[in-house]
Design a protein around this motif. Structure first.
Motif, PDB file in Angstrom:
ATOM      1  N   VAL A 267      -2.133  45.774  47.524  1.00  0.00           N
ATOM      2  CA  VAL A 267      -1.572  44.901  46.593  1.00  0.00           C
ATOM      3  C   VAL A 267      -2.202  45.271  45.339  1.00  0.00           C
ATOM      4  O   VAL A 267      -3.467  45.145  45.231  1.00  0.00           O
ATOM      5  N   LYS A 268      -1.639  45.640  44.228  1.00  0.00           N
ATOM      6  CA  LYS A 268      -2.084  46.107  42.991  1.00  0.00           C
ATOM      7  C   LYS A 268      -2.145  44.890  42.031  1.00  0.00           C
ATOM      8  O   LYS A 268      -3.149  44.986  41.339  1.00  0.00           O
ATOM      9  N   LEU A 269      -1.154  44.054  41.769  1.00  0.00           N
ATOM     10  CA  LEU A 269      -1.069  42.905  40.866  1.00  0.00           C
ATOM     11  C   LEU A 269      -0.487  41.829  41.649  1.00  0.00           C
ATOM     12  O   LEU A 269       0.354  41.975  42.491  1.00  0.00           O
ATOM     13  N   VAL A 270      -0.904  40.759  40.979  1.00  0.00           N
ATOM     14  CA  VAL A 270      -0.364  39.379  41.396  1.00  0.00           C
ATOM     15  C   VAL A 270       0.019  38.887  40.433  1.00  0.00           C
ATOM     16  O   VAL A 270      -0.710  38.830  39.111  1.00  0.00           O
ATOM     17  N   LYS A 271       1.451  38.381  40.109  1.00  0.00           N
ATOM     18  CA  LYS A 271       2.027  37.987  38.867  1.00  0.00           C
ATOM     19  C   LYS A 271       2.212  36.505  39.192  1.00  0.00           C
ATOM     20  O   LYS A 271       3.237  36.287  40.198  1.00  0.00           O
ATOM     21  N   ILE A 272       1.623  35.799  38.201  1.00  0.00           N
ATOM     22  CA  ILE A 272       2.282  34.451  38.627  1.00  0.00           C
ATOM     23  C   ILE A 272       2.994  33.901  37.309  1.00  0.00           C
ATOM     24  O   ILE A 272       2.419  34.025  36.265  1.00  0.00           O
ATOM     25  N   ARG A 273       4.262  33.422  37.598  1.00  0.00           N
ATOM     26  CA  ARG A 273       4.841  32.881  36.379  1.00  0.00           C
ATOM     27  C   ARG A 273       5.070  31.529  36.315  1.00  0.00           C
ATOM     28  O   ARG A 273       5.628  30.961  37.266  1.00  0.00           O
ATOM     29  N   VAL A 274       4.772  30.784  35.340  1.00  0.00           N
ATOM     30  CA  VAL A 274       5.096  29.080  35.038  1.00  0.00           C
ATOM     31  C   VAL A 274       5.978  29.170  34.220  1.00  0.00           C
ATOM     32  O   VAL A 274       5.998  29.282  33.099  1.00  0.00           O
ATOM     33  N   PHE A 275       7.014  28.258  34.627  1.00  0.00           N
ATOM     34  CA  PHE A 275       8.361  28.203  33.616  1.00  0.00           C
ATOM     35  C   PHE A 275       8.752  26.721  33.902  1.00  0.00           C
ATOM     36  O   PHE A 275       8.601  26.059  34.919  1.00  0.00           O
ATOM     37  N   ASP A 276       9.497  26.385  32.931  1.00  0.00           N
ATOM     38  CA  ASP A 276      10.099  25.081  32.844  1.00  0.00           C
ATOM     39  C   ASP A 276      11.658  25.346  32.508  1.00  0.00           C
ATOM     40  O   ASP A 276      12.090  26.084  31.774  1.00  0.00           O
ATOM     41  N   PRO A 277      12.514  24.872  33.673  1.00  0.00           N
ATOM     42  CA  PRO A 277      13.967  25.482  33.334  1.00  0.00           C
ATOM     43  C   PRO A 277      14.770  24.897  32.253  1.00  0.00           C
ATOM     44  O   PRO A 277      15.664  25.545  32.008  1.00  0.00           O
ATOM     45  N   PHE A 278      14.206  23.942  31.478  1.00  0.00           N
ATOM     46  CA  PHE A 278      14.936  23.301  30.638  1.00  0.00           C
ATOM     47  C   PHE A 278      14.221  23.541  29.201  1.00  0.00           C
ATOM     48  O   PHE A 278      15.065  23.556  28.158  1.00  0.00           O
ATOM     49  N   TYR A 279      13.107  23.904  28.998  1.00  0.00           N
ATOM     50  CA  TYR A 279      12.390  24.001  27.891  1.00  0.00           C
ATOM     51  C   TYR A 279      11.407  25.175  28.092  1.00  0.00           C
ATOM     52  O   TYR A 279      10.733  25.564  29.024  1.00  0.00           O
ATOM     53  N   ALA A 280      11.076  25.668  26.926  1.00  0.00           N
ATOM     54  CA  ALA A 280      10.511  27.040  26.848  1.00  0.00           C
ATOM     55  C   ALA A 280       8.928  26.590  26.783  1.00  0.00           C
ATOM     56  O   ALA A 280       8.636  25.579  26.356  1.00  0.00           O
ATOM     57  N   ILE A 281       8.166  27.544  27.635  1.00  0.00           N
ATOM     58  CA  ILE A 281       6.641  27.224  27.545  1.00  0.00           C
ATOM     59  C   ILE A 281       6.420  27.640  26.088  1.00  0.00           C
ATOM     60  O   ILE A 281       6.351  29.165  25.997  1.00  0.00           O
ATOM     61  N   ALA A 282       5.881  26.962  25.128  1.00  0.00           N
ATOM     62  CA  ALA A 282       5.476  27.567  23.790  1.00  0.00           C
ATOM     63  C   ALA A 282       4.227  27.273  23.564  1.00  0.00           C
ATOM     64  O   ALA A 282       3.767  27.607  22.324  1.00  0.00           O
ATOM     65  N   LYS A 283       3.445  26.733  24.378  1.00  0.00           N
ATOM     66  CA  LYS A 283       2.120  26.664  24.036  1.00  0.00           C
ATOM     67  C   LYS A 283       1.320  27.665  23.861  1.00  0.00           C
ATOM     68  O   LYS A 283       1.301  28.695  24.473  1.00  0.00           O
ATOM     69  N   GLU A 284       0.434  27.509  22.958  1.00  0.00           N
ATOM     70  CA  GLU A 284      -0.598  28.768  22.784  1.00  0.00           C
ATOM     71  C   GLU A 284      -1.412  28.699  23.831  1.00  0.00           C
ATOM     72  O   GLU A 284      -1.913  27.735  24.679  1.00  0.00           O
ATOM     73  N   ILE A 285      -1.679  29.970  24.363  1.00  0.00           N
ATOM     74  CA  ILE A 285      -2.534  30.323  25.223  1.00  0.00           C
ATOM     75  C   ILE A 285      -4.060  29.863  25.127  1.00  0.00           C
ATOM     76  O   ILE A 285      -4.579  30.428  23.963  1.00  0.00           O
ATOM     77  N   PRO A 286      -4.384  29.211  25.814  1.00  0.00           N
ATOM     78  CA  PRO A 286      -6.024  28.829  25.544  1.00  0.00           C
ATOM     79  C   PRO A 286      -6.816  30.332  25.709  1.00  0.00           C
ATOM     80  O   PRO A 286      -6.316  31.015  26.473  1.00  0.00           O
ATOM     81  N   ASP A 287      -7.981  30.155  25.060  1.00  0.00           N
ATOM     82  CA  ASP A 287      -8.710  31.336  24.672  1.00  0.00           C
ATOM     83  C   ASP A 287      -9.779  31.479  25.802  1.00  0.00           C
ATOM     84  O   ASP A 287     -10.858  31.159  25.806  1.00  0.00           O
ATOM     85  N   ILE A 288      -9.151  31.849  27.090  1.00  0.00           N
ATOM     86  CA  ILE A 288      -9.901  31.945  28.348  1.00  0.00           C
ATOM     87  C   ILE A 288      -9.804  33.474  28.760  1.00  0.00           C
ATOM     88  O   ILE A 288      -9.295  34.352  28.925  1.00  0.00           O
ATOM     89  N   TYR A 289     -11.295  33.788  28.991  1.00  0.00           N
ATOM     90  CA  TYR A 289     -11.569  35.009  29.265  1.00  0.00           C
ATOM     91  C   TYR A 289     -11.945  35.164  30.949  1.00  0.00           C
ATOM     92  O   TYR A 289     -12.886  34.651  31.274  1.00  0.00           O
TER      93      TYR A 289
END
Lengths: 110, 544
Positions: B72-94
């Motif tokens: 398995v090369k990649l795992v992609k996890i997507r988080v979404f809201d069916p009614f509203y866009a996820i517009a939040k700034e991505i926290p600066d996590i490394y």
């Protein structure tokens, strides 16, 4: 209280009638000391008619004994009733002054 | 392939995040076989989700797997809201191997870390199946827990409320039973106080004047608490009182009452009782102690006497037991001091008891005070001892003072001078002669009066004060003795403190002072001095 002074030869007898308390004892004291002042050296205090006597009476005895000692005289007390004798005993005065039961004996012991 | 897909997750609450976190962690652990990494990714993810559901009513989580060969090369996890866009700034996590990005109104988390594809199946099963069961189970058990704790809470609330209200009812019965119309007359004074503890405690006291002749009083302690104890208390109190009205023997009163209570006693409760009956005309005091703390007799001029007699067991324990009693003669001015174990067993923060010794010491120092002050001081001192720790038991104190306040047979008020004193001397003489007293007795009285009064006069002169003197003479019954009270308002002076003179000294060195008091002391049976209300008070008794 009444005081009567009589004498048998050179023995002067002070006869007290009444009680000797803080009010009356000073009168007896005055009378006794007057006799000593006058040069009498043989004094007999007859308590036959003294009903009671407080420590004020002891004060008289003490003053009389001291004064008469100074002139080489003699002071005797006689005829004390039971209560007065008890007072003499309680206070220890029966040991420091000469006490005679009977008047006659007292006269003879001078 | 369907089996190899991670199912979509709906997240609507913090609880969902918690559940999801667990599942993701377990799946990642299987896939990557790296605990530290799995924890980090899971933590990051759950904290992101937690923040998201603040702004979004719900979000969904999809997982896509990119396979390359056996890995398995990649795992992609997507988080979404069916009614509203996820517009939040991505926290600066490394995080190494992990990239976050907002893409097409959704949050994409890409995990770029390879793992063997054969692990996938287990991971998916764990994530999908087990987690579903777990979720269900968790939900069910949560619900069950919640229901249970709610029921418990409700029950506990009911219980403690019921308990509280029962205690309150018991307390109300107890307190409403306590009389407060304390008797105070020429012969007897009584004062009492009960300080209830919050929970435990079944103390009571009672008193009544019976036929104008007797003072009946009782101090007791019922075992147990709440309504049953209060009812037993009420029953005991009423029984005692009703029997006491006709029966003038404390042993008989308690014997009757004990039999009645023991008969009915199904709860095995009991009562400790100190019961007293004081003849207020004569001072004769009868008492019965049934398993109670010993009371004390306090006198002005001697040490407290502990009434140590035990006349039987606690009341209610032994049906038919014949109790006994003790009798003693009180003299005017004496006090009876009764209390419950709440006094002596009060504990301080170090769990030390207030103790019999402390109580004895205290009452000895305060016995000269007023009854109210004695009772209050004891309560106060016990309170101070208990300060900081909770009052464990009821605290009850009851005190009775007996006084024979009869008018003096001879009474004269005069000034401190020799004229007045001579007047007194002759009046006293006539008084005793009229009463046909023996001459020796009269002489002794006169000597005593002369010593004491001339003392007062001498001190009055020294202080130049217009001292008033009051003489009270009481003739005791059957000419058995004479009691004399001499009061003066001069400076405080206790003639009894004068040292006895040395009566063995020769004439020359013989001081005369002190002899008078020595003579007085020798003539009387008892003599006491007290300073009260700015007055010197000498009280003496001359036995005839």
């Amino acid at each position: 209280m009444e005081i009567e002074v009589t004498n048998v030869k050179d023995i002067f007898v002070v006869h007290v009638n009444g009680f000797m308390d803080a009010s009356t004892s000073p009168i007896v004291e005055k009378e006794v000391l007057k006799l000593i002042d006058e040069g009498k050296t043989k004094l007999l205090l007859n308590l036959k008619d003294v009903s009671y006597m407080s420590s004020s009476g002891l004060r008289v005895f003490l003053a009389a004994s001291k004064s008469i000692k100074a002139v080489q005289g003699k002071f005797i007390v006689c005829e004390a009733n039971d209560v007065v004798q008890e007072i003499l005993k309680i206070s220890g005065f029966d040991l420091i002054i000469e006490v005679q039961d009977k008047y006659e004996e007292a006269i003879l012991s001078f | 392939m369907m089996d190899q897909e991670f199912s979509r997750q709906q997240i609507a609450s913090e609880q969902d995040v918690v559940n999801l976190r667990k599942k993701i962690y377990q799946a990642f652990l299987i896939c990557f076989d790296d605990n530290s990494f799995s924890v980090k990714v899971t933590t990051m993810l759950s904290s992101l989700l937690k923040k998201m559901i603040i702004d979004h009513q719900q979000v969904y989580l999809d997982t896509e797997i990119i396979i390359a060969g056996d890995y398995v090369k990649l795992v992609k996890i997507r988080v979404f809201d069916p009614f509203y866009a996820i517009a939040k700034e991505i926290p600066d996590i490394y995080l190494h191997h992990v990239e976050l990005a907002i893409k097409d109104d959704l949050l994409e988390i890409v995990i770029d870390k390879m793992f063997p594809v054969e692990r996938l199946e287990d991971a998916v099963v764990t994530f999908n199946e087990r987690s579903r069961d777990e979720l269900l189970f968790e939900l069910q058990s949560k619900n069950k827990d919640l229901l249970e704790s709610y029921e418990n809470l409700k029950k506990a609330k009911d219980n403690s409320a019921r308990m509280e209200s029962e205690l309150a009812v018991g307390r109300n019965i107890q307190m409403s039973m306590l009389p407060t119309d304390f008797p105070t007359n020429d012969n007897v004074d009584l004062h009492a106080k009960l300080v209830p503890a919050r929970e435990v405690g079944g103390d009571f006291y009672d008193f009544q004047i019976i036929d104008d002749n007797y003072l009946y009083f009782v101090v007791g302690d019922v075992s147990g608490k709440g309504v049953p104890a209060a009812l037993l208390m009420a029953m005991t109190k009423s029984l005692l009182r009703s029997v006491a009205i006709t029966e003038h023997s404390t042993s008989q009163i308690i014997t009757h009452v004990n039999t009645e209570i023991a008969k009915e006693n199904k709860n095995n409760m009991f009562v400790t009782i100190f019961l007293g009956l004081l003849n207020i005309k004569t001072g004769e005091f009868t008492y019965t102690n049934a398993g109670h703390n010993p009371s004390y007799i306090l006198s002005e001029d001697s040490k407290p006497v502990k009434l140590t007699e035990r006349h039987g067991p606690v009341v209610g324990a032994l049906e038919g037991f014949e109790y006994s009693e003790s009798t003693l003669q009180l003299t005017s001015g004496q006090l009876i001091f009764a209390y419950t174990d709440g006094v002596t067993e009060a504990q301080n923060t170090q769990r030390e008891l207030y103790s019999d010794e402390k109580l004895l010491k205290l009452i000895e120092t305060i016995k000269g005070q007023s009854l109210i002050s004695i009772v209050d001081t004891v309560i106060q001192e016990v309170g101070l001892h208990e300060k900081g720790s909770e009052q464990a038991d009821d605290i009850t104190v009851l005190s009775v003072k007996y006084s024979k306040k009869s008018d003096p047979d001879f009474f004269l008020q005069f000034k401190a001078n020799y004229n007045d004193k001579e007047e007194l001397t002759s009046q006293l003489q006539s008084f005793f002669l009229d009463n046909k007293y023996n001459v020796t007795v009269i002489q002794k009285v006169q000597i005593i009066m002369d010593e004491l009064i001339s003392n007062i006069i001498n001190y009055a002169t020294v202080e130049e004060k217009n001292t008033d003197i009051q003489l009270n003479v009481f003739l005791l019954e059957n000419k058995s003795g004479i009691k004399i009270q001499l009061l003066d308002n001069g400076i405080p002076f206790n003639p009894l403190e004068k040292e006895a003179p040395d009566i063995s000294l020769p004439v020359e060195s013989r001081p005369i002072g002190g002899l008078g008091i020595h003579i007085v002391k020798s003539l009387v049976s008892t003599i006491t001095y007290a300073r009260n209300d700015s007055q010197n008070k000498i009280t003496l008794l001359l036995k005839v």
